[in-house]
Design a protein around this motif. Structure first.
Motif, PDB file in Angstrom:
ATOM      1  N   VAL A 136      28.264  -0.005  10.122  1.00  0.00           N
ATOM      2  CA  VAL A 136      29.173  -1.086  10.513  1.00  0.00           C
ATOM      3  C   VAL A 136      29.684  -1.766   9.252  1.00  0.00           C
ATOM      4  O   VAL A 136      29.112  -1.598   8.175  1.00  0.00           O
ATOM      5  N   CYS A 137      30.751  -2.535   9.369  1.00  0.00           N
ATOM      6  CA  CYS A 137      31.304  -3.234   8.214  1.00  0.00           C
ATOM      7  C   CYS A 137      30.994  -4.724   8.332  1.00  0.00           C
ATOM      8  O   CYS A 137      31.871  -5.547   8.588  1.00  0.00           O
ATOM      9  N   GLU A 138      29.718  -5.063   8.193  1.00  0.00           N
ATOM     10  CA  GLU A 138      29.263  -6.445   8.245  1.00  0.00           C
ATOM     11  C   GLU A 138      27.857  -6.530   7.662  1.00  0.00           C
ATOM     12  O   GLU A 138      27.208  -5.518   7.443  1.00  0.00           O
ATOM     13  N   VAL A 139      27.411  -7.741   7.406  1.00  0.00           N
ATOM     14  CA  VAL A 139      26.064  -7.955   6.889  1.00  0.00           C
ATOM     15  C   VAL A 139      25.077  -7.817   8.040  1.00  0.00           C
ATOM     16  O   VAL A 139      25.283  -8.379   9.118  1.00  0.00           O
ATOM     17  N   VAL A 140      24.022  -7.043   7.804  1.00  0.00           N
ATOM     18  CA  VAL A 140      23.021  -6.772   8.839  1.00  0.00           C
ATOM     19  C   VAL A 140      21.620  -7.017   8.290  1.00  0.00           C
ATOM     20  O   VAL A 140      21.396  -6.930   7.075  1.00  0.00           O
ATOM     21  N   PRO A 141      20.658  -7.327   9.166  1.00  0.00           N
ATOM     22  CA  PRO A 141      19.277  -7.463   8.704  1.00  0.00           C
ATOM     23  C   PRO A 141      18.681  -6.085   8.404  1.00  0.00           C
ATOM     24  O   PRO A 141      18.989  -5.110   9.075  1.00  0.00           O
ATOM     25  N   ALA A 142      17.842  -6.035   7.385  1.00  0.00           N
ATOM     26  CA  ALA A 142      17.157  -4.801   7.005  1.00  0.00           C
ATOM     27  C   ALA A 142      15.724  -5.146   6.629  1.00  0.00           C
ATOM     28  O   ALA A 142      15.415  -6.305   6.329  1.00  0.00           O
ATOM     29  N   THR A 143      14.848  -4.159   6.645  1.00  0.00           N
ATOM     30  CA  THR A 143      13.457  -4.389   6.255  1.00  0.00           C
ATOM     31  C   THR A 143      12.984  -3.323   5.278  1.00  0.00           C
ATOM     32  O   THR A 143      13.472  -2.187   5.287  1.00  0.00           O
ATOM     33  N   MET A 144      12.051  -3.715   4.442  1.00  0.00           N
ATOM     34  CA  MET A 144      11.391  -2.800   3.518  1.00  0.00           C
ATOM     35  C   MET A 144       9.892  -3.044   3.634  1.00  0.00           C
ATOM     36  O   MET A 144       9.438  -4.185   3.551  1.00  0.00           O
ATOM     37  N   THR A 145       9.144  -1.977   3.842  1.00  0.00           N
ATOM     38  CA  THR A 145       7.689  -2.053   3.832  1.00  0.00           C
ATOM     39  C   THR A 145       7.233  -1.500   2.489  1.00  0.00           C
ATOM     40  O   THR A 145       7.679  -0.429   2.070  1.00  0.00           O
ATOM     41  N   TYR A 146       6.368  -2.250   1.800  1.00  0.00           N
ATOM     42  CA  TYR A 146       5.924  -1.828   0.469  1.00  0.00           C
ATOM     43  C   TYR A 146       4.503  -2.278   0.188  1.00  0.00           C
ATOM     44  O   TYR A 146       3.951  -3.116   0.906  1.00  0.00           O
ATOM     45  N   GLU A 147       3.915  -1.690  -0.838  1.00  0.00           N
ATOM     46  CA  GLU A 147       2.600  -2.108  -1.334  1.00  0.00           C
ATOM     47  C   GLU A 147       2.793  -2.763  -2.689  1.00  0.00           C
ATOM     48  O   GLU A 147       3.588  -2.301  -3.500  1.00  0.00           O
ATOM     49  N   ASP A 148       2.044  -3.832  -2.920  1.00  0.00           N
ATOM     50  CA  ASP A 148       2.102  -4.495  -4.218  1.00  0.00           C
ATOM     51  C   ASP A 148       1.092  -3.856  -5.173  1.00  0.00           C
ATOM     52  O   ASP A 148       0.402  -2.895  -4.818  1.00  0.00           O
ATOM     53  N   SER A 149       0.997  -4.378  -6.385  1.00  0.00           N
ATOM     54  CA  SER A 149       0.107  -3.788  -7.394  1.00  0.00           C
ATOM     55  C   SER A 149      -1.373  -3.949  -7.054  1.00  0.00           C
ATOM     56  O   SER A 149      -2.214  -3.288  -7.646  1.00  0.00           O
ATOM     57  N   GLN A 150      -1.690  -4.776  -6.073  1.00  0.00           N
ATOM     58  CA  GLN A 150      -3.071  -4.949  -5.619  1.00  0.00           C
ATOM     59  C   GLN A 150      -3.398  -4.070  -4.413  1.00  0.00           C
ATOM     60  O   GLN A 150      -4.505  -4.107  -3.892  1.00  0.00           O
ATOM     61  N   GLY A 151      -2.396  -3.303  -3.930  1.00  0.00           N
ATOM     62  CA  GLY A 151      -2.603  -2.430  -2.787  1.00  0.00           C
ATOM     63  C   GLY A 151      -2.383  -3.112  -1.444  1.00  0.00           C
ATOM     64  O   GLY A 151      -2.636  -2.513  -0.405  1.00  0.00           O
ATOM     65  N   GLN A 152      -1.911  -4.343  -1.454  1.00  0.00           N
ATOM     66  CA  GLN A 152      -1.640  -5.070  -0.213  1.00  0.00           C
ATOM     67  C   GLN A 152      -0.284  -4.650   0.338  1.00  0.00           C
ATOM     68  O   GLN A 152       0.676  -4.522  -0.411  1.00  0.00           O
ATOM     69  N   ARG A 153      -0.197  -4.469   1.649  1.00  0.00           N
ATOM     70  CA  ARG A 153       1.046  -4.049   2.291  1.00  0.00           C
ATOM     71  C   ARG A 153       1.854  -5.282   2.695  1.00  0.00           C
ATOM     72  O   ARG A 153       1.317  -6.263   3.180  1.00  0.00           O
ATOM     73  N   HIS A 154       3.170  -5.207   2.495  1.00  0.00           N
ATOM     74  CA  HIS A 154       4.094  -6.296   2.823  1.00  0.00           C
ATOM     75  C   HIS A 154       5.275  -5.729   3.588  1.00  0.00           C
ATOM     76  O   HIS A 154       5.665  -4.582   3.391  1.00  0.00           O
ATOM     77  N   ILE A 155       5.869  -6.565   4.440  1.00  0.00           N
ATOM     78  CA  ILE A 155       7.134  -6.235   5.101  1.00  0.00           C
ATOM     79  C   ILE A 155       8.118  -7.317   4.706  1.00  0.00           C
ATOM     80  O   ILE A 155       7.876  -8.503   4.931  1.00  0.00           O
ATOM     81  N   LEU A 156       9.202  -6.911   4.083  1.00  0.00           N
ATOM     82  CA  LEU A 156      10.211  -7.841   3.582  1.00  0.00           C
ATOM     83  C   LEU A 156      11.487  -7.683   4.397  1.00  0.00           C
ATOM     84  O   LEU A 156      11.999  -6.575   4.552  1.00  0.00           O
TER      85      LEU A 156
END
Length: 84
Positions: free
Chosen positions: A52-72
């Motif tokens: 689409v041609c508009e701003v949309v929400p997106a997510t990224m799941t990642y691990e930090d340097s301590q091994g903790q999982r985050h969803i941004l």
């Protein structure tokens, strides 16, 4: 028979502990804003950006340097704005 019951109880206890551990480690969704400090060691998943041609929400799941999982959660421009 006693060995079978003991084995069943040990397996059930292991599953109960594993279930509690995974429930505690479920990450909450964090909202990104300009200037947010990120510690990204490994990206696990990126959401699909719609066509689409508009701003949309997106997510990224990642691990930090301590091994903790985050969803941004962040905002991204859709992929439907190209002028072919």
């Amino acid at each position: 028979m006693k060995n079978l019951i003991a084995l069943f109880l040990a397996g059930f206890a292991t599953l109960a502990v594993a279930g509690e551990t995974s429930a505690v480690q479920t990450p909450t969704v964090e909202s990104y804003s300009y200037g947010t400090k990120l510690d990204i060691a490994r990206v696990i998943n990126l959401s699909t950006i719609p066509d689409v041609c508009e701003v949309v929400p997106a997510t990224m799941t990642y691990e930090d340097s301590q091994g903790q999982r985050h969803i941004l959660e962040y905002k991204a421009m859709g992929d439907g704005c190209s002028s072919h």
